[in-house]
Design a protein around this motif. Structure first.
Motif, PDB file in Angstrom:
ATOM      1  N   VAL A   1       0.841  -1.207   0.000  1.00  0.00           N
ATOM      2  CA  VAL A   1       0.000   0.000   0.000  1.00  0.00           C
ATOM      3  C   VAL A   1       0.865   1.242   0.000  1.00  0.00           C
ATOM      4  O   VAL A   1       0.595   2.202  -0.709  1.00  0.00           O
ATOM      5  N   GLY A   2       1.938   1.186   0.790  1.00  0.00           N
ATOM      6  CA  GLY A   2       2.836   2.323   0.812  1.00  0.00           C
ATOM      7  C   GLY A   2       3.446   2.569  -0.557  1.00  0.00           C
ATOM      8  O   GLY A   2       3.544   3.708  -1.034  1.00  0.00           O
ATOM      9  N   GLY A   3       3.895   1.458  -1.169  1.00  0.00           N
ATOM     10  CA  GLY A   3       4.485   1.603  -2.496  1.00  0.00           C
ATOM     11  C   GLY A   3       3.489   2.166  -3.497  1.00  0.00           C
ATOM     12  O   GLY A   3       3.811   3.004  -4.332  1.00  0.00           O
ATOM     13  N   SER A   4       2.246   1.731  -3.337  1.00  0.00           N
ATOM     14  CA  SER A   4       1.235   2.222  -4.271  1.00  0.00           C
ATOM     15  C   SER A   4       0.950   3.701  -4.032  1.00  0.00           C
ATOM     16  O   SER A   4       0.707   4.449  -4.957  1.00  0.00           O
ATOM     17  N   ARG A   5       0.984   4.059  -2.778  1.00  0.00           N
ATOM     18  CA  ARG A   5       0.674   5.442  -2.415  1.00  0.00           C
ATOM     19  C   ARG A   5       1.672   6.403  -3.041  1.00  0.00           C
ATOM     20  O   ARG A   5       1.339   7.468  -3.529  1.00  0.00           O
ATOM     21  N   TRP A   6       2.908   6.046  -3.006  1.00  0.00           N
ATOM     22  CA  TRP A   6       3.921   6.940  -3.489  1.00  0.00           C
ATOM     23  C   TRP A   6       4.488   6.528  -4.843  1.00  0.00           C
ATOM     24  O   TRP A   6       5.509   6.997  -5.262  1.00  0.00           O
ATOM     25  N   HIS A   7       3.785   5.647  -5.465  1.00  0.00           N
ATOM     26  CA  HIS A   7       4.109   5.253  -6.840  1.00  0.00           C
ATOM     27  C   HIS A   7       5.543   4.806  -6.973  1.00  0.00           C
ATOM     28  O   HIS A   7       6.259   5.252  -7.844  1.00  0.00           O
ATOM     29  N   GLN A   8       5.956   3.945  -6.055  1.00  0.00           N
ATOM     30  CA  GLN A   8       7.312   3.434  -6.177  1.00  0.00           C
ATOM     31  C   GLN A   8       7.258   1.926  -6.155  1.00  0.00           C
ATOM     32  O   GLN A   8       6.355   1.317  -5.609  1.00  0.00           O
ATOM     33  N   ALA A   9       8.282   1.331  -6.723  1.00  0.00           N
ATOM     34  CA  ALA A   9       8.303  -0.135  -6.773  1.00  0.00           C
ATOM     35  C   ALA A   9       8.816  -0.739  -5.486  1.00  0.00           C
ATOM     36  O   ALA A   9       8.748  -1.955  -5.294  1.00  0.00           O
ATOM     37  N   ASP A  10       9.300   0.132  -4.626  1.00  0.00           N
ATOM     38  CA  ASP A  10       9.966  -0.388  -3.427  1.00  0.00           C
ATOM     39  C   ASP A  10       9.019  -1.194  -2.557  1.00  0.00           C
ATOM     40  O   ASP A  10       9.421  -2.149  -1.906  1.00  0.00           O
ATOM     41  N   GLY A  11       7.783  -0.801  -2.524  1.00  0.00           N
ATOM     42  CA  GLY A  11       6.815  -1.539  -1.707  1.00  0.00           C
ATOM     43  C   GLY A  11       6.728  -2.986  -2.151  1.00  0.00           C
ATOM     44  O   GLY A  11       6.740  -3.914  -1.332  1.00  0.00           O
ATOM     45  N   GLN A  12       6.658  -3.189  -3.412  1.00  0.00           N
ATOM     46  CA  GLN A  12       6.537  -4.566  -3.887  1.00  0.00           C
ATOM     47  C   GLN A  12       7.824  -5.330  -3.668  1.00  0.00           C
ATOM     48  O   GLN A  12       7.810  -6.551  -3.432  1.00  0.00           O
TER      49      GLN A  12
END
Lengths: 68, 196, 622
Positions: free
Chosen positions: A16-27
């Protein structure tokens, strides 16, 4: 099983965090968590098998050899 | 896409609660699988298709299946259901319930603040791959080492269990020590069992 | 010759040390030689010093010899210094000479006792301490001697320590005098803080300069000193220890509890007479204490049947006379009575010792009788001593000294007719109990036969002391004049209605009456005495006076029982409870904590979960 739930929940937070900030790091973090969960389940279930073989029961209270 | 999020989220939470309260282990596991699949859907809605795929394949497909293998191998059966019934009384749930409630409040407190709209742009697997081979390369290598360690550990722990029968030893006598002396690994396993 | 002053205490100290270290290994004769010889030498030196002092008095009528400085702390610098003036000279003469006679006597008296050298060591230590007390030029050194004689008194009363009764008597003596000693130490603190010195001469000077008459300082100090004197001299209210102190050997009773230690209180008051002059209330208290004590002890002596206890109460009574004299301001009269009393009381005790030993440890006068023919020397010397005690007119020293005191209670400025009456009543009582004793012991049929006979070593001192008891009376005038150099003259208030001869006549008449009644009850018709004590009033009085007017009972109920109760109640030591409580608390914590080591996984997981929750909460709070 509860551990799996918890790990899953943590992974969810990361994604969710990665999605929020549009980064791949969350995944990416989710992938690592997944890996760790897999390794942990393997070892843990092997231990469970050993415990069952030894104590003939899966009652955690039987495992009180460290009592005192 | 929003309703899908809420529905999948609700399914996941409900399935988890049901999992916790089941008396039959296999039922609980199946509910857990449902919960994981629901989280997978949530991932997809949030624009993380790669995570969703991984969740379904690895988590629900491999890890849960492993759980099921072990449960079926142990063949606990009705006896376990009986004991679970005895243990999972109302009173037992208060402690964990209180702690979980406090945690929930804390998480909610942390999560307060401005709500951003659900991001519509999906993060493609390609991006994830680039991130993995880029900044997170070391993490990948470490994860692989972790998996190796897990593999070896599981293999080792499972190995002796089927091989040697339990040897009854009286640890106070000298013969007992002489039997296991020299092989520390064996000494650890061949201690006389405290029969439950 | 005066510079040999330091030998007087040093010789007995040295011999005490020698006897304590080597006495067990020396043969009896050597022990006796050391023990008796040291006091004898000391007596010789004293006589020489006295001669020198008397023939060529030093400047200021006093001689000081400082041996070294004892302590030096800021302004506090007491010395080991010896101060000789007429007062201390008279007293050390008595201590050493009478002491020598008693030591000589006890060389044979204690011959069969296994603790022979121990006895002489203690006795010599006592003589040394007493002389230190008398010669000390500052109150701290006096206190040293004071404590020393208290210690020796304890050691000697409990000499036969195997009998717990003797230990009890010794402890009683020590504890009771301790009460007095504490008062005295408070007095020393007061004097030092008020006047800045403990040197006796400086103290007296500064006191007369800085403290007005009747000031609270002076009154407080004087009363506290009186407390100390009362303890050591066995006066009211601390007189309870002296009768029980007769548990010690008879020479001890003679030396310590008759002639010397018990007069230390008299010496103290005489030495610090300036303070008492500054505190008329205290001085009156001295007189009242003396008068009350002499009557109380006289009545008690009338009922006792142990020969030594009669003499003990008699001592208490006679020291009461000395206190009475000090209280009315008749300083020299008190010292004169001390001199004569030392002679005849020591004589009486030594005689009693011979009697007791001859009758194989028989103490009760009701089981003695007819010894007049069996032991003539003892009889005649005892008779002389008894007459001196009772005050046979003109022939015995006791008459002169006691009548001087009684006269002064009438004539002196601090005197009072009530005191005169008390003194006269005391004289009657004295005659009564003395001749009760004499008639019971020496007259009448023989109750217990004489089993032992003794030689000249025990009879010679008796004869010498008897001689002194007679002769000492005739030196009254020169003696009093001699003491004028150290003690102020008695201020006469002008006798109204009575002359000295008149007073003496009354005393003489009382003596005759007393002897006659004693004769009636105890010689002519002994059943009369029994009838008297059998009557209801008589029996009650007899029991009450026999128990020393109930003081022992009062003290037991008031002090001993509560103390024992408190000690019992505190058996588990409530102060300790704090420390054991700490230990028990720790143990409780240990038990509780170790019960968390269940070894159960679920318990540990719960712990971790709770800890995580707590931690997050803390982080959030910050």
């Amino acid at each position: 099983m509860s551990l799996e739930v918890m790990l899953n929940a943590a992974g969810l937070a990361f994604v969710v965090g990665g999605s929020r900030w549009h980064q791949a790091d969350g995944q990416v973090m989710f992938l690592f968590i997944l890996t760790m969960a897999a390794a942990e389940v393997a070892v843990g279930l092997a231990l469970v098998l050993r415990i069952y073989h030894r104590f003939k029961s899966l009652d955690a209270d039987v495992l009180s050899g460290m009592r005192g | 896409m929003e309703p899908a999020f809420y529905i999948a989220g609700g399914v996941a939470v409900l399935a988890t609660l049901l999992m916790l309260t089941r008396l039959n282990v296999v039922h609980a596991l199946l509910y857990l699988i449902v919960s994981l699949l629901g989280v997978g859907v949530v991932f997809f809605v949030l624009g993380a298709p790669f995570a969703a795929a991984l969740e379904a394949i690895v988590y629900a497909g491999a890890i849960m299946v492993l759980f099921l293998f072990v449960v079926m191998m142990l063949n606990i059966g009705a006896h376990a259901a009986e004991t679970e019934k005895q243990w999972l009384t109302r009173g037992v749930w208060t402690g964990p319930g209180v702690l979980a409630g406090i945690l929930l409040i804390e998480v909610a407190y942390l999560g307060r603040g401005s709500y951003a709209a659900l991001g519509t742009a999906a993060i493609a697997p390609k991006e994830v791959g680039i991130a993995l081979f880029g900044p997170y390369l070391i993490g990948v290598e470490l994860a692989s080492m972790l998996l190796l360690a897990g593999l070896v550990g599981a293999y080792h722990l499972g190995f002796h269990e089927a091989e040697k029968p339990e040897i009854q030893h009286d640890t106070d006598t000298h013969e007992g020590r002489a039997d296991t002396g020299g092989d520390l690994v064996l000494a650890g396993t061949d201690r006389s069992a405290r029969t439950p | 010759m005066l510079s040999w002053l330091w030998l007087i205490p040093a010789l007995p100290f040295a011999s005490a040390a020698v006897l304590m270290l080597f006495g067990a290994r020396l043969p009896r004769r050597a022990t006796a030689a050391v023990g008796v010889g040291s006091v004898g030498l000391s007596a010789l030196v004293t006589i020489l010093v006295a001669f020198s002092f008397w023939s060529a008095p030093p400047a200021g009528d006093s001689y000081t010899q400082v041996l070294w400085t004892w302590i030096r702390v800021a302004v506090f610098e007491p010395q080991i210094g010896l101060y000789l003036d007429a007062l201390s000279l008279v007293m050390i003469l008595v201590v050493t000479c009478v002491g020598f006679l008693i030591h000589f006597y006890s060389a044979e008296f204690m011959m069969e006792d296994p603790g022979y050298s121990r006895f002489f060591a203690y006795m010599n230590l006592f003589v040394a301490s007493m002389i230190t007390l008398l010669l000390g030029n500052n109150l701290l050194l006096l206190l040293l001697g004071w404590e020393g004689v208290g210690l020796c008194s304890y050691l000697l009363i409990g000499f036969w320590y195997r009998d717990p009764e003797n230990g009890l008597a010794a402890r009683k003596a020590f504890i009771v005098t301790r009460v007095g000693d504490s008062a005295m130490m408070l007095a020393l603190f007061l004097l030092f803080s008020g006047l800045g010195t403990l040197q006796i001469r400086d103290l007296m000077e500064r006191a007369s300069q800085q403290w007005p008459s009747g000031s609270t300082y002076a009154v407080a100090a004087a009363f506290l000193l009186l407390g100390g004197a009362v303890g050591k001299s066995a006066q009211l209210p601390l007189q309870v220890w002296l009768p029980d102190a007769m548990a010690g050997p008879t020479p001890t009773s003679a030396l310590i509890h008759a002639a010397t230690m018990v007069t230390a209180g008299v010496y103290l008051i005489a030495r610090t007479h300036v303070l008492f002059s500054l505190a008329p209330a205290a001085q009156t208290a001295v007189a009242v204490v003396g008068a009350a004590t002499l009557l109380l002890a006289g009545f008690s002596a009338l009922t006792q049947h142990d020969i030594k206890r009669i003499l003990a109460y008699s001592t208490v009574s006679q020291i009461g006379y000395m206190f009475l004299a000090l209280g009315v301001g008749a300083w020299q009269a008190a010292l004169f009575h001390f001199l004569t009393h030392a002679f005849f009381k020591a004589l009486l005790f030594l005689g009693a010792g011979v009697i007791i030993k001859s009758l194989h440890e028989e103490h009760s006068i009701f089981r003695m009788g007819g010894l007049r023919r069996e032991m003539p020397v003892v009889f005649w010397t005892f008779l002389i001593g008894g007459c001196a005690l009772a005050g046979l007119p003109f022939l015995t020293a006791g008459f002169f000294s006691k009548d001087l005191i009684i006269w002064e209670t009438w004539a002196a400025q601090g005197g009072h007719p009530a005191l005169w009456i008390a003194g006269m009543a005391g004289a009657l009582l004295t005659a009564l109990y003395t001749f009760r004793l004499i008639f019971r012991v020496f007259f009448g049929p023989v109750e217990t036969p004489v089993t032992n006979r003794f030689g000249y070593a025990m009879h010679a001192p008796l004869v010498i002391l008897a001689f002194l008891a007679v002769v000492a009376g005739y030196i009254k005038e020169p003696f009093l004049t001699f003491l004028h150099s150290a003690l102020p003259a008695t201020i006469d208030a002008g006798a109204g209605g009575l002359t000295e001869t008149g007073s003496e006549a009354v005393a003489g008449a009382l003596f005759v009456i007393g002897v006659y009644f004693a004769y009636l009850f105890h010689l002519r018709n002994r059943s009369l005495a029994d009838a008297l004590t059998a009557s209801p009033v008589g029996r009650a009085l007899h029991q009450w006076w026999f128990a020393g007017w109930g003081f022992d009972w009062i003290y037991d109920k008031a002090f001993v029982q509560p103390f024992v109760w408190m000690a019992n109640a505190n058996k588990s030591d409530f102060v300790d409870a704090f420390y054991t409580g700490v230990a028990r608390l720790t143990e409780w914590f240990y038990r509780e904590l170790s019960s968390t080591q269940t070894g159960r996984v679920r318990w540990y997981v719960t712990g971790m979960a709770a800890g995580a929750v707590l931690f997050i909460a803390m982080v959030l709070a910050l």
